[in-house]
Design a protein around this motif. Structure first.
Motif, PDB file in Angstrom:
ATOM      1  N   LYS A 106      19.388 -34.492 208.641  1.00 15.68           N
ATOM      2  CA  LYS A 106      20.266 -33.424 208.377  1.00 15.68           C
ATOM      3  C   LYS A 106      21.649 -33.589 208.842  1.00 15.68           C
ATOM      4  N   ASP A 107      22.158 -34.626 208.657  1.00 11.81           N
ATOM      5  CA  ASP A 107      23.544 -35.044 208.899  1.00 11.81           C
ATOM      6  C   ASP A 107      24.535 -34.989 207.457  1.00 11.81           C
ATOM      7  N   LYS A 108      24.849 -33.750 207.291  1.00  9.96           N
ATOM      8  CA  LYS A 108      25.610 -33.246 206.033  1.00  9.96           C
ATOM      9  C   LYS A 108      26.620 -34.079 205.628  1.00  9.96           C
ATOM     10  N   LEU A 109      27.694 -34.540 206.635  1.00 10.77           N
ATOM     11  CA  LEU A 109      28.820 -35.335 206.472  1.00 10.77           C
ATOM     12  C   LEU A 109      28.586 -36.469 205.845  1.00 10.77           C
ATOM     13  N   TYR A 110      27.562 -37.288 206.473  1.00  7.36           N
ATOM     14  CA  TYR A 110      27.092 -38.546 205.963  1.00  7.36           C
ATOM     15  C   TYR A 110      26.315 -38.704 204.633  1.00  7.36           C
ATOM     16  N   VAL A 111      25.618 -37.429 204.636  1.00  2.00           N
ATOM     17  CA  VAL A 111      25.147 -37.686 203.191  1.00  2.00           C
ATOM     18  C   VAL A 111      26.088 -37.338 202.051  1.00  2.00           C
ATOM     19  N   VAL A 112      27.244 -36.552 202.457  1.00  2.00           N
ATOM     20  CA  VAL A 112      28.137 -36.461 201.391  1.00  2.00           C
ATOM     21  C   VAL A 112      28.819 -37.591 201.121  1.00  2.00           C
ATOM     22  N   ILE A 113      29.201 -38.274 202.403  1.00  2.00           N
ATOM     23  CA  ILE A 113      30.000 -39.547 202.137  1.00  2.00           C
ATOM     24  C   ILE A 113      28.998 -40.498 201.494  1.00  2.00           C
ATOM     25  N   THR A 114      27.855 -40.616 201.864  1.00  2.00           N
ATOM     26  CA  THR A 114      27.164 -41.807 201.109  1.00  2.00           C
ATOM     27  C   THR A 114      26.716 -41.433 199.735  1.00  2.00           C
ATOM     28  N   MET A 115      26.570 -40.051 199.288  1.00  2.00           N
ATOM     29  CA  MET A 115      26.636 -39.839 197.931  1.00  2.00           C
ATOM     30  C   MET A 115      27.888 -40.093 197.067  1.00  2.00           C
ATOM     31  N   ILE A 116      29.247 -39.999 197.590  1.00  2.00           N
ATOM     32  CA  ILE A 116      30.319 -40.393 197.001  1.00  2.00           C
ATOM     33  C   ILE A 116      30.032 -41.941 196.887  1.00  2.00           C
ATOM     34  N   VAL A 117      29.973 -42.483 197.779  1.00  2.00           N
ATOM     35  CA  VAL A 117      29.793 -43.983 197.837  1.00  2.00           C
ATOM     36  C   VAL A 117      29.031 -44.608 196.583  1.00  2.00           C
ATOM     37  N   LEU A 118      27.905 -44.040 196.620  1.00  2.00           N
ATOM     38  CA  LEU A 118      26.749 -44.267 195.833  1.00  2.00           C
ATOM     39  C   LEU A 118      27.125 -43.993 194.407  1.00  2.00           C
ATOM     40  N   GLY A 119      27.726 -42.714 194.374  1.00  2.00           N
ATOM     41  CA  GLY A 119      28.262 -42.434 192.926  1.00  2.00           C
ATOM     42  C   GLY A 119      29.277 -43.312 192.265  1.00  2.00           C
ATOM     43  N   ILE A 120      30.229 -43.753 193.074  1.00  3.44           N
ATOM     44  CA  ILE A 120      31.430 -44.603 192.735  1.00  3.44           C
ATOM     45  C   ILE A 120      30.750 -45.931 192.438  1.00  3.44           C
ATOM     46  N   ILE A 121      30.101 -46.455 192.981  1.00  4.79           N
ATOM     47  CA  ILE A 121      29.371 -47.755 192.657  1.00  4.79           C
ATOM     48  C   ILE A 121      28.416 -47.582 191.453  1.00  4.79           C
ATOM     49  N   LEU A 122      27.550 -46.630 191.115  1.00  2.00           N
ATOM     50  CA  LEU A 122      26.950 -46.475 190.090  1.00  2.00           C
ATOM     51  C   LEU A 122      27.775 -46.303 188.666  1.00  2.00           C
ATOM     52  N   PHE A 123      28.599 -45.580 188.994  1.00  6.42           N
ATOM     53  CA  PHE A 123      29.629 -45.303 187.875  1.00  6.42           C
ATOM     54  C   PHE A 123      30.505 -46.516 187.371  1.00  6.42           C
ATOM     55  N   SER A 124      30.899 -47.152 188.453  1.00  6.31           N
ATOM     56  CA  SER A 124      31.744 -48.736 188.220  1.00  6.31           C
ATOM     57  C   SER A 124      30.822 -49.730 187.509  1.00  6.31           C
ATOM     58  N   MET A 125      29.365 -49.578 188.071  1.00  6.28           N
ATOM     59  CA  MET A 125      28.643 -50.483 187.294  1.00  6.28           C
ATOM     60  C   MET A 125      28.137 -50.090 185.819  1.00  6.28           C
ATOM     61  N   PHE A 126      27.803 -49.127 185.882  1.00  7.01           N
ATOM     62  CA  PHE A 126      27.373 -48.473 184.479  1.00  7.01           C
ATOM     63  C   PHE A 126      28.340 -47.780 183.302  1.00  7.01           C
ATOM     64  N   GLY A 127      29.423 -47.417 184.007  1.00  4.59           N
ATOM     65  CA  GLY A 127      30.626 -47.148 183.216  1.00  4.59           C
ATOM     66  C   GLY A 127      30.824 -47.591 181.830  1.00  4.59           C
ATOM     67  N   GLY A 128      30.950 -48.855 182.123  1.00  6.45           N
ATOM     68  CA  GLY A 128      31.638 -49.685 180.958  1.00  6.45           C
ATOM     69  C   GLY A 128      30.323 -50.483 180.346  1.00  6.45           C
ATOM     70  N   LEU A 129      29.044 -50.570 180.754  1.00  8.88           N
ATOM     71  CA  LEU A 129      28.139 -51.334 180.278  1.00  8.88           C
ATOM     72  C   LEU A 129      27.557 -51.389 179.045  1.00  8.88           C
ATOM     73  N   LYS A 130      27.391 -52.418 178.335  1.00 13.98           N
ATOM     74  CA  LYS A 130      26.962 -52.585 177.051  1.00 13.98           C
ATOM     75  C   LYS A 130      25.624 -52.238 176.906  1.00 13.98           C
ATOM     76  N   VAL A 131      25.164 -51.691 176.038  1.00 14.70           N
ATOM     77  CA  VAL A 131      23.749 -51.262 175.930  1.00 14.70           C
ATOM     78  C   VAL A 131      23.033 -51.909 174.826  1.00 14.70           C
TER      79      VAL A 131
END
Length: 131
Positions: A106-131
């Protein structure tokens, strides 16, 4: 001072995440090694390629569908690429499991920070992916 039970839970989560990282790296290495052996068997006697002209790689090396199709047909280069995908997925899994651990705590600050990091990584990986 944290209670003993909380320290034990934190330690268990740290050990689990460490195990995920070790398993991911060992699995990726084994897949890439297997692909490398297959590559030498398949291409070991081939002539030296001409590197003076650049040719881009096809979908077999740059898309999930191509990589998985190549693995299913036993293509060595796609097996090596699968090892690379597993290696890339390993730290992403670590971030995902850290997110779950922070949510359990229940550490809300780290949940938000980790979600932002995960979102940035996933968007960077899949944003320009060829399908």
């Amino acid at each position: 001072m944290k209670p003993l039970k909380k320290l034990l839970v934190d330690r268990d989560i740290e050990l689990f995440i460490g195990q995920v990282l070790r398993t991911g790296v060992i699995t990726a290495s084994a897949i890439a090694l297997l692909g490398g052996i297959f590559y030498l068997v398949q291409q070991g006697g081939a002539s030296i390629p001409d590197y003076s002209v650049f040719k881009g790689e096809g979908a077999g090396y740059t898309s999930f569908r191509g990589i998985f199709h190549g693995v299913a047909t036993g293509n060595a280069t796609e097996i090596i690429q699968l090892g690379v995908l597993v290696l890339l997925a390993t730290p992403i899994l670590r971030i995902f499991f850290s997110l779950i651990a922070f949510a359990i705590e229940k550490d809300k600050l780290y949940v938000v920070i980790t979600m932002i990091v995960l979102g940035i990584i996933l968007f960077s990986m899949f944003g320009g992916l060829k399908v």
